[in-house]
Design an enzyme around this catalytic site. Structure first.
Site: not given
Ligand code: GLA
Length: 393
Positions: A147, A221, A358
């Site tokens: 991220h 998210h 997402e």
């Molecule tokens: C995304 C990733 C997950 C996790 C979340 C944050 O959805 O795919 O593995 O890291 O972000 O908690």
């Protein structure tokens, strides 16, 4: 209420919209009559630990949906939607104070960038040059960049301003990510607009331009729990994903580069399935993810606004459709959430207490020649749209 209304009403109607760019003490208008006056109200929301002022925008849509959004990471703090009786409930995970995000989980309800999801080993090569990113995550003991790195777009206070157009209200966020930010090349100018429409659509418009070639993969998210924040798990929610394939991962949650057909597997959500029904199946991909935490390749393949997902919860009747111009969607069912995280109403959250949908390009695309490119070059404009269309059944 139907949610299959496409863009109907989007540019309609020139009625006045109350946009209060001032710091007022007006509370959240939680009304569901057909005549909700759309508004944007701005208030202070405290400070980050390095002393930056954070603002809270309360968007009241003409259809009744109410959203509290802060300019710290563009995070949605609260999201009130009606159940089938018209009762409004906050259906997202968040915190009442900035410190909650800084201490517990910075991704709750947040904008994500410069690159949503994982980049293997925190490294990629572009036009012959190798770039190194912070490795801030290590599922399965394998380091990667998640991220956007240590300080992703979730951790910036964005410039913000209220929006109104006809009976649509919203907030516009802008951010300049400097050349070299978290190791990424190029100064990236990003604009993200959130709109609430009269037919209860939350529309997100993403735009970015760069002065050097760079990977860009922006997403949101938000966690959903249609029974309400801190009201148990999402395992009983019924999910549909308009996708015949996933990009399977290795134990570090990095795509192998292959496509896996979902037919006959616990990943087949082409018809509605309760999330919990097959989550404990004997399946390597589910073991790697600790449950669902995978990228589905949408049958629409991106490029035009098309259905990606639908979500339904039987007891409240809440229903959602996700539409996007993106080619993929990450369905993450909160496998890393624990009961150590406090909720907004004094109740702690729990494992799988929320799920995220997402919209995105595939994880690790900068290292995957077989995946659609995520490289933005000078002169090009990154533009994507995602809509979360709320309704009841
Ligand atoms: C995304 C990733 C997950 C996790 C979340 C944050 O959805 O795919 O593995 O890291 O972000 O908690």
């Amino acid at each position: 209420m139907s949610v299959l209304r496409g863009m109907a009403g989007w540019a309609a109607c020139a009625a006045a919209v109350a946009v209060c760019g001032c710091r007022t003490e007006k509370g959240v208008a939680v009304k569901m009559s057909g005549a909700v006056e759309p508004s944007v109200v701005v208030k202070p929301f405290g400070k980050t630990k390095d002393g930056q002022l954070v603002h809270l925008y309360t968007l009241t849509g003409a259809g009744g949906v109410v959203m509290d959004v802060i300019d710290y990471g563009g995070k949605v703090v609260r999201l009130y939607t009606p159940d089938r009786t018209g009762k409004m409930t906050d259906i997202t995970l968040g915190f009442n104070e900035v410190a909650g995000y800084e201490t517990h989980d910075k991704y709750f309800g947040s904008l994500i960038g410069r690159y949503g999801n994982r980049i293997a080993n925190g490294r990629f090569t572009l036009d012959g040059k190798t770039y190194t990113l912070p490795t801030n995550n290590d599922p399965g003991g394998v380091p990667c960049s998640l991220h956007g790195g240590d300080k992703g777009f979730d951790a910036y206070v964005w410039h913000s301003e209220p929006l109104s157009e006809g009976r649509n209200v919203g907030v516009k966020f802008t951010l300049t990510s400097p050349d070299g930010d978290q190791g990424y090349p190029g100064k990236l100018d990003v604009t993200v607009s959130y709109w609430l429409t009269p037919d209860n659509v939350w529309r997100i418009e993403y735009e970015a331009v760069t002065d050097k070639a760079t990977p860009v993969n922006l997403t949101q998210h938000l966690y959903f729990n249609f029974k309400g924040e801190a009201e148990g798990t999402i395992l009983d929610h019924e999910l549909t994903l308009f996708a015949d394939h996933i990009t399977p991962v290795d134990k570090g949650l990095i795509p192998t580069g292959k496509l896996l057909p979902v037919k006959g597997t616990p990943f087949d959500f082409t018809t509605p399935w309760e999330i919990g029904r097959r989550i404990n199946a004997d399946d390597e991909q589910l073991r790697f993810g600790g449950g669902y935490d995978h990228n589905w390749v949408l049958n629409s393949k991106g490029g035009k606004l098309a259905p990606a997902a639908a979500l339904y919860e039987r007891t409240t009747g809440r229903f959602l459709e996700v539409w996007t111009t993106e080619p993929c969607i990450q369905f993450y069912c909160g496998n890393f959430l624990t009961d150590q995280v406090p909720g907004k109403r004094g109740k702690n959250l729990c494992h799988r207490g929320g799920l995220a949908l997402e919209t995105q390009h595939a994880p690790d695309s900068p290292n995957q020649p077989g995946f659609p490119s995520t490289i933005l070059r000078p002169g090009q404009t990154y533009k994507t749209v995602t809509e979360y269309r709320f309704g009841v059944r």
